[in-house]
Structures are given as structure tokens and as C-alpha cells.
Scaffold this active site. Sequence first.
Site, PDB file in Angstrom:
ATOM      1  CB  CYS A   3      -3.968   4.225  -0.799  1.00  0.00           C
ATOM      2  SG  CYS A   3      -2.971   5.700  -1.116  1.00  0.00           S
ATOM      3  CB  SER A  51      -0.072   4.606  -3.685  1.00  0.00           C
ATOM      4  OG  SER A  51       0.048   5.923  -3.225  1.00  0.00           O
ATOM      5  CG  HIS A  98      -0.720   6.075  -8.728  1.00  0.00           C
ATOM      6  ND1 HIS A  98      -1.635   6.674  -9.563  1.00  0.00           N
ATOM      7  CD2 HIS A  98      -0.422   7.010  -7.790  1.00  0.00           C
ATOM      8  CE1 HIS A  98      -1.886   7.904  -9.120  1.00  0.00           C
ATOM      9  NE2 HIS A  98      -1.166   8.136  -8.034  1.00  0.00           N
ATOM     10  CG  HIS A 144       0.174   1.476   0.827  1.00  0.00           C
ATOM     11  ND1 HIS A 144      -0.571   1.396  -0.325  1.00  0.00           N
ATOM     12  CD2 HIS A 144       0.153   2.772   1.191  1.00  0.00           C
ATOM     13  CE1 HIS A 144      -1.024   2.601  -0.631  1.00  0.00           C
ATOM     14  NE2 HIS A 144      -0.609   3.459   0.275  1.00  0.00           N
ATOM     15  CB  CYS A 203      -1.319   5.086   3.693  1.00  0.00           C
ATOM     16  SG  CYS A 203      -0.835   6.236   2.364  1.00  0.00           S
TER      17      CYS A 203
END
Length: 373
Positions: A44, A46, A49, A66, A173
Site C-alpha cells: 500500500c 502508506s 510513505h 499492514h 486495507c
Amino acid sequence: NSTVIKCKAAICWEPKKPLSIEEVEVAAPKAHEVRIKILATGICRSDDHAISGLLTTVPFPIILGHEAAGVVESIGDGVTSVKPGDKVIPLFMPQFGECKVCHHPKGNLCISNEIAQATGLMLDGTTRFTCKGKPIHHFASTATFSEYTVVHENSVVKIDAAAPAEKVCLIGCGFSTGYGAAVNTAKVEPGSTCAVFGLGGVGLSAVMGCKAAGASRIIGVDINKDKFVTAKELGATECINPKDFQKPIQDVLVEKTGGGVDYSFEVIGRTETMMAALASCHMNYGTSVMVGVPPSASAINLDPMLLFTGRTWQGSLFGGWKSKDAVPRLVTDYMGKKFALYALITHTLPFDKINEGFDLLRQGKSIRSVLLF
Ligand code: CND
Ligand code: ZN
């Protein structure tokens, strides 16, 4: 079960470096904890990031990841909701069940979350991972870029044993986050007009949510036109590239829709597009939902008139779902063919190719890459 498991994991030793595949020791689960063998995990934005250093609160070294599905290997004392052998999805948004938020009909940001404030630690303040004698942090209370991980019982839920891990990991997610932003947070109505900024795995899932809610017009917005084919397949009625226009994209959308869309979604994670999404919804009854993760310590300078006239601005984490209640139901819906996930998964790679998976994401060549152990 007190044995330590040695296995493979991808460690992020410091920001802006490739992940390194190492042998880690995974301690046994303590009371109310669960050790999971991960079968499949998605990449993902994220996670990226965190690698890029955009999320300054994330502690290093850390095991990211995650969005996953796996099987319970062992449980600590007092665990009642899962047992060894159960197929499960780890939950980056926990559902403790006892806090004020869990009891509130509207919220889902359970107090035991690792999102608002990241510690990278289990609830007792320690980690279950070590590598070369160093403790390694857990990302988002899940840390799924490891063959085995340990999570708190609040952060895992049993799912249908027949569900294919390499698909339903996205329910951990991407799918649930985007889809729920439309159906739970915005509560998109039949006949409405929507705009989705960012057509990655999460944004395309928001498109699916808008369509399922009966929106009659869904406008996809992305600077990578390669994303438009899948967006249209999943329900976008038109797609636009901000680079094709001289004027700001919010002006284009306001003109196209006779005053602004009913619902806009920012699914990128940039303050400029958050503002553009807000300004592109109708000045009076439009709602804009922030789904993209804002960079740490960023600020937005806002003309209050944008809200004064009546717009609503909302954020949405994990699609507003109360995770333990919703995830098994979403898996059942997937098994019942109420929605499909194949269009979101462009690449399936062996776990060792994790850095290649991140490169595909950064180059705009993938939607979701799913890693298999
Ligand atoms: P991904 O990178 O796959 O998609 C983002 C899309 O945005 C890409 O298609 C880009 O081309 C596009 N894009 C980039 N810049 C612009 C721009 N200026 N204008 C228009 N389009 C642009 O990311 P993802 O789908 O995995 O995740 C999207 C965001 O959602 C990201 O910020 C991620 O961290 C966040 C998120 C939020 C949550 C939550 O619970 N709210 C959970 N997981 C991920
Ligand atoms: Zn995510």
C-alpha cells in the site's frame, strides 16, 4: 507456546533505503497476543510513505506492511476469539471493543490504534521482533512484511477458511478503505455525482463504493492516464487528467458538473489535492472526504468561505468500518461475489521481490502488488 520462530522479514532500517530481507526472531505471543503466519501481503502507498520519511512519527528500524491474510500459528494466554489454524486478517485499525469509540455508533478510531500516534510497540511497550540483536518495531500494529508476526488480539479477526489469502488480503486495507470512504463516510446516495482524486488501489476501491451506492456520475482524476482503463472498468463514467487543462482542476470539475460534485474523495495524500477536492464539491451541499494520508506536520491555509457556504470536509480511516465487525462480513460478501478484487491486483510476486513491488508502485506501473511467502 514459548518458542521463538526464526523466519524471513523485510526490515526498513532507515528511511529512503531499500528494504532488506533478513532473518528475524519472532518471540512467542504474550497474554492476549496472537502469532500469525502471513500467507499474502499487499503493498500500500502508506508503507511507501513510511519508507520515504513522509510520516515522521514512524520509529525505525521497523517491519512495515499492514494489508495481509494469514493463519494463526499460536496464541497467548487469555485469547478467545481465534485459535491456531484459523484463517485471519490482521487489523491496522484495531477494535478493542471496550473503549468509548468502539461503543459509539459513528466512530472507528479505537483508542488502541497505532495511527494517530505510532509507537511501533506492543501494548506492553516492547517488540516481538529482533534482528542481529536489535529490537525491531511493528508498523501499524500489524507488521505484515514478515513470514510470522505478532499482533494484539484486538488487531486480528477470523475469516472464512475458504477465502483465498492472495485476494482477500486487500480487505485488510486498500479495498475496505476506499469502498468504505464512499459507502460509510460519505454515504453516497443513488443518482449523485462523485469525483475521485487518485486512482490507485484505494481510489479505485472508492470508485467501486460510489458505483455500489448508485452514483450516476463518477469522475476519476489522475495524472497517470494509464489508470483510466481500470477506473472505467470499475465504474468511473469519465476520467480526466489535470495536466490536460490550463485551469485548476477544481474549476474544471465545477464547470463540468454545474456547480460542483456532491461527493469528492482525495485518495493521494497531498495537501494541494486535498484543497482541490474540497473546492470541487458543491459550495453548499458538497462533501469532500480525505482518504490519502497527509504528510506529517503539513498545514493547509484555508479560505473559510469554502466551508462557510456549506461544504462538509471529512476524514476517513479504514473506510469508517469497525474492523472486527466488518472484515469477516466483507470477506463473506467477496465469497458471495458481491464485489471482485482481481482488477486491483496487477502483480503477484514472491516476497523476496518486495523492493521490485515498491518500484512498480513508485513508477505508476502497478495498482496492487501482492507478495506471497
Ligand atoms: P497509489 O500510489 O497506488 O495511488 C495514488 C494515485 O494518485 C496514483 O494513481 C497517482 O498517479 C495519483 N496521483 C499522484 N499525484 C496526483 C495528483 N497531483 N493529481 C492527481 N492524481 C495524482 O496509492 P494507494 O491507492 O495505495 O493509496 C492512496 C492514498 O491513501 C495514500 O496516501 C495512502 O497512504 C492512503 C491510505 C489511507 C488509508 C486510510 O485508512 N485513510 C489507508 N491506506 C492508505
Ligand atoms: Zn493502506
